[in-house]
Design a protein around this motif. Structure first.
Motif, PDB file in Angstrom:
ATOM      1  N   LEU B  17       0.858  -1.166   0.000  1.00 49.04           N
ATOM      2  CA  LEU B  17       0.000   0.000   0.000  1.00 49.04           C
ATOM      3  C   LEU B  17       0.904   1.228   0.000  1.00 49.04           C
ATOM      4  N   GLU B  18       1.152   1.723  -1.203  1.00 47.19           N
ATOM      5  CA  GLU B  18       2.057   2.855  -1.326  1.00 47.19           C
ATOM      6  C   GLU B  18       1.245   4.047  -1.801  1.00 47.19           C
ATOM      7  N   LEU B  19       1.196   5.056  -0.963  1.00 46.79           N
ATOM      8  CA  LEU B  19       0.386   6.222  -1.317  1.00 46.79           C
ATOM      9  C   LEU B  19       1.257   7.283  -1.968  1.00 46.79           C
ATOM     10  N   LEU B  20       0.722   7.880  -3.000  1.00 46.26           N
ATOM     11  CA  LEU B  20       1.397   9.007  -3.636  1.00 46.26           C
ATOM     12  C   LEU B  20       1.214  10.240  -2.762  1.00 46.26           C
ATOM     13  N   ALA B  21       1.948  11.288  -3.072  1.00 42.36           N
ATOM     14  CA  ALA B  21       1.873  12.511  -2.267  1.00 42.36           C
ATOM     15  C   ALA B  21       0.461  13.095  -2.264  1.00 42.36           C
ATOM     16  N   CYS B  22      -0.319  12.777  -3.295  1.00 40.12           N
ATOM     17  CA  CYS B  22      -1.680  13.298  -3.375  1.00 40.12           C
ATOM     18  C   CYS B  22      -2.668  12.417  -2.605  1.00 40.12           C
ATOM     19  N   GLY B  23      -2.165  11.329  -2.028  1.00 40.61           N
ATOM     20  CA  GLY B  23      -3.034  10.468  -1.229  1.00 40.61           C
ATOM     21  C   GLY B  23      -3.604   9.288  -1.993  1.00 40.61           C
ATOM     22  N   ARG B  24      -3.412   9.267  -3.319  1.00 40.94           N
ATOM     23  CA  ARG B  24      -3.923   8.141  -4.106  1.00 40.94           C
ATOM     24  C   ARG B  24      -3.001   6.936  -3.950  1.00 40.94           C
ATOM     25  N   GLN B  32      -5.720   1.585 -13.085  1.00 40.25           N
ATOM     26  CA  GLN B  32      -6.622   2.390 -13.902  1.00 40.25           C
ATOM     27  C   GLN B  32      -5.950   2.805 -15.203  1.00 40.25           C
ATOM     28  N   ALA B  33      -4.654   3.113 -15.092  1.00 40.87           N
ATOM     29  CA  ALA B  33      -3.914   3.478 -16.303  1.00 40.87           C
ATOM     30  C   ALA B  33      -3.876   2.294 -17.264  1.00 40.87           C
ATOM     31  N   GLY B  34      -3.810   1.099 -16.682  1.00 46.90           N
ATOM     32  CA  GLY B  34      -3.776  -0.090 -17.522  1.00 46.90           C
ATOM     33  C   GLY B  34      -5.119  -0.334 -18.171  1.00 46.90           C
ATOM     34  N   ALA B  35      -6.190  -0.114 -17.396  1.00 47.06           N
ATOM     35  CA  ALA B  35      -7.533  -0.410 -17.908  1.00 47.06           C
ATOM     36  C   ALA B  35      -7.938   0.592 -18.980  1.00 47.06           C
ATOM     37  N   ALA B  36      -7.618   1.848 -18.748  1.00 44.89           N
ATOM     38  CA  ALA B  36      -8.087   2.873 -19.678  1.00 44.89           C
ATOM     39  C   ALA B  36      -7.120   3.083 -20.842  1.00 44.89           C
ATOM     40  N   GLY B  37      -5.910   2.632 -20.674  1.00 45.02           N
ATOM     41  CA  GLY B  37      -4.908   2.840 -21.710  1.00 45.02           C
ATOM     42  C   GLY B  37      -4.318   4.239 -21.637  1.00 45.02           C
ATOM     43  N   THR B  38      -5.016   5.160 -20.993  1.00 42.44           N
ATOM     44  CA  THR B  38      -4.504   6.518 -20.807  1.00 42.44           C
ATOM     45  C   THR B  38      -4.789   6.925 -19.373  1.00 42.44           C
ATOM     46  N   ALA B  39      -4.343   8.099 -19.013  1.00 41.11           N
ATOM     47  CA  ALA B  39      -4.602   8.569 -17.659  1.00 41.11           C
ATOM     48  C   ALA B  39      -5.952   9.274 -17.570  1.00 41.11           C
ATOM     49  N   GLY B  40      -6.662   9.311 -18.652  1.00 41.49           N
ATOM     50  CA  GLY B  40      -7.864  10.122 -18.725  1.00 41.49           C
ATOM     51  C   GLY B  40      -9.084   9.582 -18.006  1.00 41.49           C
ATOM     52  N   ALA B  41      -9.036   8.336 -17.531  1.00 41.09           N
ATOM     53  CA  ALA B  41     -10.227   7.723 -16.955  1.00 41.09           C
ATOM     54  C   ALA B  41     -10.695   8.435 -15.691  1.00 41.09           C
ATOM     55  N   ASP B  42      -9.728   8.873 -14.887  1.00 41.00           N
ATOM     56  CA  ASP B  42     -10.045   9.490 -13.599  1.00 41.00           C
ATOM     57  C   ASP B  42      -9.698  10.979 -13.697  1.00 41.00           C
ATOM     58  N   PRO B  43     -10.687  11.848 -13.475  1.00 39.86           N
ATOM     59  CA  PRO B  43     -10.413  13.294 -13.613  1.00 39.86           C
ATOM     60  C   PRO B  43      -9.298  13.761 -12.682  1.00 39.86           C
ATOM     61  N   HIS B  44      -9.209  13.164 -11.499  1.00 39.90           N
ATOM     62  CA  HIS B  44      -8.134  13.554 -10.587  1.00 39.90           C
ATOM     63  C   HIS B  44      -6.772  13.241 -11.195  1.00 39.90           C
ATOM     64  N   THR B  45      -6.639  11.989 -11.669  1.00 44.15           N
ATOM     65  CA  THR B  45      -5.357  11.543 -12.207  1.00 44.15           C
ATOM     66  C   THR B  45      -4.907  12.427 -13.365  1.00 44.15           C
ATOM     67  N   ALA B  46      -5.867  12.820 -14.199  1.00 44.70           N
ATOM     68  CA  ALA B  46      -5.527  13.634 -15.357  1.00 44.70           C
ATOM     69  C   ALA B  46      -4.942  14.972 -14.922  1.00 44.70           C
ATOM     70  N   ALA B  47      -5.382  15.489 -13.773  1.00 41.78           N
ATOM     71  CA  ALA B  47      -4.955  16.809 -13.337  1.00 41.78           C
ATOM     72  C   ALA B  47      -3.776  16.763 -12.362  1.00 41.78           C
ATOM     73  N   CYS B  48      -3.610  15.634 -11.679  1.00 43.06           N
ATOM     74  CA  CYS B  48      -2.635  15.557 -10.581  1.00 43.06           C
ATOM     75  C   CYS B  48      -1.226  15.273 -11.079  1.00 43.06           C
ATOM     76  N   THR B  49      -0.284  16.091 -10.651  1.00 44.17           N
ATOM     77  CA  THR B  49       1.105  15.942 -11.078  1.00 44.17           C
ATOM     78  C   THR B  49       1.668  14.586 -10.672  1.00 44.17           C
ATOM     79  N   TYR B  50       1.366  14.185  -9.424  1.00 44.11           N
ATOM     80  CA  TYR B  50       1.962  12.939  -8.907  1.00 44.11           C
ATOM     81  C   TYR B  50       1.425  11.732  -9.662  1.00 44.11           C
ATOM     82  N   CYS B  51       0.097  11.732  -9.849  1.00 38.81           N
ATOM     83  CA  CYS B  51      -0.516  10.624 -10.580  1.00 38.81           C
ATOM     84  C   CYS B  51       0.020  10.572 -12.008  1.00 38.81           C
ATOM     85  N   ARG B  52       0.117  11.759 -12.616  1.00 39.74           N
ATOM     86  CA  ARG B  52       0.571  11.780 -14.011  1.00 39.74           C
ATOM     87  C   ARG B  52       2.006  11.298 -14.135  1.00 39.74           C
ATOM     88  N   GLN B  53       2.823  11.674 -13.134  1.00 42.14           N
ATOM     89  CA  GLN B  53       4.214  11.200 -13.148  1.00 42.14           C
ATOM     90  C   GLN B  53       4.258   9.668 -13.015  1.00 42.14           C
TER      91      GLN B  53
END
Lengths: 193, 208
Positions: B17-24, B32-53
């Motif tokens: 259980l490794e949490l990113l700085a944004c808490g995700r 989710q990145a695997g399922a959607a093929g892109t980061a676009g599935a989750d609005p948070h992920t699309a906007a969050c620097t940590y998730c995007r990295q």
């Protein structure tokens, strides 16, 4: 005699053909078994090469797997398609070989990158080329289970339930192995970027 | 989600259980990145620097993977098939011994060898593929006697064929081969149609 099972058949026909050949092979018809080996060797060689990271080891693993399939055929009840059943036998054979190969090596201990021959050229021309080599190197640090689960997930695109069955663990454990592999590999590759 | 509640008998999963700085949770972001093929599935992920990295790291990893559809024409399957079959032929399963010829003769044939001939005979009938072929001598399993054998054959038949006529033709072809090619006296022939198959070389519109 088997001209009617050509390479252009659709999947359903192929499975029906496999069923017939499997029944015959189970009764000791080695010609039928040879047909099955012909039909499936390419797919399982490719899979085994992804697990093992080398063509020669993949060939050994596949050869062992086919022979053990031949031995187990009389007990095979046809619950799964022959291809699925064989896929599992190959996966298990590779797991065994990988476990024997390296006792939980950590990244620093990996001295020999296990890149396929055609990828080990010293040329560093393309970045993607270097990335492929880095990945092959990083994969050397994964445990046998991590490596197998990760290949099945990331390259073969299988669901966790299928991976869990093939490896003989629970789906949550398969998920955890894949995550650990991803974390180790992304870290290793970021370090070399 | 299952990731957040590891099974109690597998404490090792707690470490994951490794949490990113944004808490995700990193594992979930990657799934989710695997399922959607892109980061676009989750609005948070699309906007969050940590998730995007995190997703970019995974994409970088995936970019180094061999393409799934990579042609594997350089794989030499012939050599593997040969080696496998060499090994297999060292441990054949010939089946039981069947009496061949007259009652006073001492000739025998392996079940697997006779079965090969009988299957081929069945496949001489158009639209027939032979599967299981068991050949039993008279007497009990433990003490087989000499005498006419019982044949149990499974076949699959092409769609659209007359099953009665086809199984009759199979019986005749099989009896002929047993008599003329093997010299194996047969008392009973049981033919079971186990499946129907799509006939080869058939155009789409001819299908039922």
């Amino acid at each position: 005699m088997n001209a009617r099972w050509g390479p252009d058949e659709d999947e359903q026909t192929a499975e029906a053909g496999d069923r017939l050949l499997t029944v015959r092979a189970a009764e000791g018809d080695e010609e039928a078994f040879e047909m099955l080996v012909h039909r499936h060797s390419r797919a399982v060689l490719q899979l085994a090469e992804r697990f093992m990271g080398s063509r020669a080891e993949a060939e050994d693993a596949v050869q062992d797997a086919f022979v053990s399939a031949w031995r187990s055929l009389p007990e095979y009840r046809g619950e799964a398609a022959f291809g699925t059943w064989l896929h599992r036998i190959v996966t298990n054979r590779c797991l065994t070989l990988l476990r024997a190969r390296r006792p939980a090596a950590d990244l620093d201990a990996v001295t020999e990158p296990v890149a396929p021959e055609h990828q080990s050229s010293p040329a560093r021309a393309a970045e993607s080329h270097a990335a492929v080599r880095d990945l092959a190197h990083a994969m050397g640090a994964l445990s046998a289970e991590q490596r197998v689960c990760w290949v099945l997930r990331e390259i073969e695109g299988q669901p966790y339930e299928t991976i869990a069955q093939a490896v003989g663990i629970r789906p949550e454990a398969a998920r955890a192995r894949v995550f650990r592999a991803r974390r180790m590999l992304t870290e290793a590759m970021a370090a070399w970027r | 989600m299952a990731m957040n509640h590891p099974h109690p008998d597998d404490p090792a999963e707690d470490e994951d259980l490794e949490l990113l700085a944004c808490g995700r949770d990193l594992a979930t972001v990657w799934e989710q990145a695997g399922a959607a093929g892109t980061a676009g599935a989750d609005p948070h992920t699309a906007a969050c620097t940590y998730c995007r990295q995190a997703v970019a790291d995974l994409e970088h990893l995936r970019a180094a993977l061999p393409p799934v559809t990579a042609p594997s024409t350089d794989i030499d399957t012939a050599a593997v098939v040969r080696r496998v079959m060499d090994a297999v032929r060292l441990e054949l399963r010939p089946g039981r011994n069947l009496p061949l010829g007259e009652a006073d003769e001492e000739s025998w044939i392996y079940e697997s060898v006779a079965a090969r001939t009988l299957r081929n005979a069945a496949q001489q009938v158009p639209g027939v593929l032979a599967g299981s072929c068991r050949i039993a001598p008279p007497g009990s399993r433990t003490s087989p006697a000499r005498g006419p054998v019982t044949v149990r054959l499974g076949i699959t038949v092409a769609y659209g064929l007359d099953l009665q006529a086809t199984t009759r033709a199979v019986r005749e072809s099989l009896a002929r081969a047993a008599r003329d090619r093997l010299g194996l006296p047969v008392s009973d022939v049981h033919v079971t149609v186990t499946d129907l198959h799509q006939p080869p070389d058939e155009s789409q519109e001819a299908r039922p």
